[in-house]
Design a protein around this motif. Structure first.
Motif, short mmCIF file in Angstrom:
data_model
loop_
_atom_site.label_atom_id
_atom_site.label_comp_id
_atom_site.label_asym_id
_atom_site.label_seq_id
_atom_site.Cartn_x
_atom_site.Cartn_y
_atom_site.Cartn_z
N ALA A 35 18.50 -34.05 -20.17
CA ALA A 35 18.26 -32.85 -20.99
C ALA A 35 16.79 -32.45 -20.93
O ALA A 35 16.47 -31.26 -20.81
CB ALA A 35 18.70 -33.11 -22.43
N GLN A 39 15.40 -29.03 -19.32
CA GLN A 39 14.64 -28.13 -20.18
C GLN A 39 13.28 -27.80 -19.55
O GLN A 39 12.81 -26.68 -19.66
CB GLN A 39 14.43 -28.77 -21.55
N LYS A 91 36.12 -31.08 -25.98
CA LYS A 91 35.42 -29.86 -26.40
C LYS A 91 35.83 -28.61 -25.62
O LYS A 91 35.77 -27.51 -26.14
CB LYS A 91 33.90 -30.04 -26.26
N GLY A 92 36.24 -28.80 -24.37
CA GLY A 92 36.53 -27.64 -23.52
C GLY A 92 37.99 -27.37 -23.28
O GLY A 92 38.36 -26.31 -22.79
N GLN A 154 26.57 -29.24 -16.20
CA GLN A 154 27.61 -28.21 -16.30
C GLN A 154 28.33 -28.22 -17.63
O GLN A 154 28.96 -27.24 -18.02
CB GLN A 154 28.60 -28.36 -15.15
N SER A 155 28.27 -29.33 -18.34
CA SER A 155 29.02 -29.44 -19.60
C SER A 155 28.11 -29.51 -20.83
O SER A 155 28.60 -29.68 -21.94
CB SER A 155 29.92 -30.68 -19.57
N GLU A 156 26.82 -29.35 -20.63
CA GLU A 156 25.88 -29.50 -21.74
C GLU A 156 26.16 -28.52 -22.88
O GLU A 156 25.98 -28.84 -24.04
CB GLU A 156 24.46 -29.34 -21.24
N ASN A 157 26.61 -27.34 -22.57
CA ASN A 157 26.85 -26.32 -23.59
C ASN A 157 28.16 -26.53 -24.37
O ASN A 157 28.45 -25.75 -25.27
CB ASN A 157 26.83 -24.92 -22.99
N LEU A 158 28.92 -27.55 -24.06
CA LEU A 158 30.19 -27.80 -24.76
C LEU A 158 30.02 -28.50 -26.10
O LEU A 158 30.96 -28.57 -26.86
CB LEU A 158 31.14 -28.63 -23.88
N LYS A 159 28.86 -29.05 -26.36
CA LYS A 159 28.68 -29.83 -27.60
C LYS A 159 28.78 -29.02 -28.82
O LYS A 159 28.69 -28.02 -29.17
CB LYS A 159 27.35 -30.56 -27.58
#
Length: 159
Positions: A35, A39, A91-92, A154-159
């Motif tokens: 992360a 960033q 989550k997805g 690719q899955s970071e925004n699923l949290k």
């Protein structure tokens, strides 16, 4: 072609060793590193190399320990991928998890194929068998780590 060069560079590039009692970092530590790197716009391979640091340290002085460490790291990365896939499913949903599963499968196959190619090429140079095994295991562990890093990104925004 860029991916091929990256995998080749990773599998043979030296990395700063960590202390002898450090093994592959926890999934939370690796994810925090990823992360931060993402960033900052920095390469995530630094996190994979950092996580494998103890294995790399063993290579010169204890080749069998290095080999075992890289083999265990492959298993650990696989567990991290599985845990991340569970999060993607949770989550997805099933559709996104199915797509992610296909991506993981083929990314891993592609990375491992490049490792196999490098191993076979190194055997043409009559490299010592022990060193060839260590290099192959390191490449495979790194390949798994890179797949985890991509899945994380690719899955970071699923949290």
């Amino acid at each position: 072609m860029k991916r091929l060069v990256l995998i080749a560079a990773v599998c043979v590039a030296p990395t700063a060793p960590l202390s002898a009692d450090e093994m592959l970092q926890s999934q939370d530590q690796v994810e925090a590193c990823l992360a931060t790197q993402m960033q900052n716009g920095s390469p995530v391979i630094a996190c994979v190399n950092e996580a494998l640091g103890a294995c790399i340290q063993f290579t010169a002085d204890a080749p069998q320990a290095a080999l075992q460490c890289f083999l265990e790291a492959q298993t650990t990365w696989t567990q991290y991928i599985g845990a991340r896939m569970d999060l993607v499913l949770d989550k997805g949903g099933e559709d996104i998890a199915s797509i992610a599963g296909i991506e993981v499968k083929f990314d891993l196959l592609q990375n491992k194929l490049q490792c196999q190619r490098m191993t076979e090429l190194s055997m043409l140079r009559a490299a010592p068998t022990e060193q060839t095994q260590i290099t192959a295991a390191r490449c495979d562990a790194t390949a798994n780590g890179l797949v985890f890093a991509k899945l994380f990104a690719q899955s970071e925004n699923l949290k």
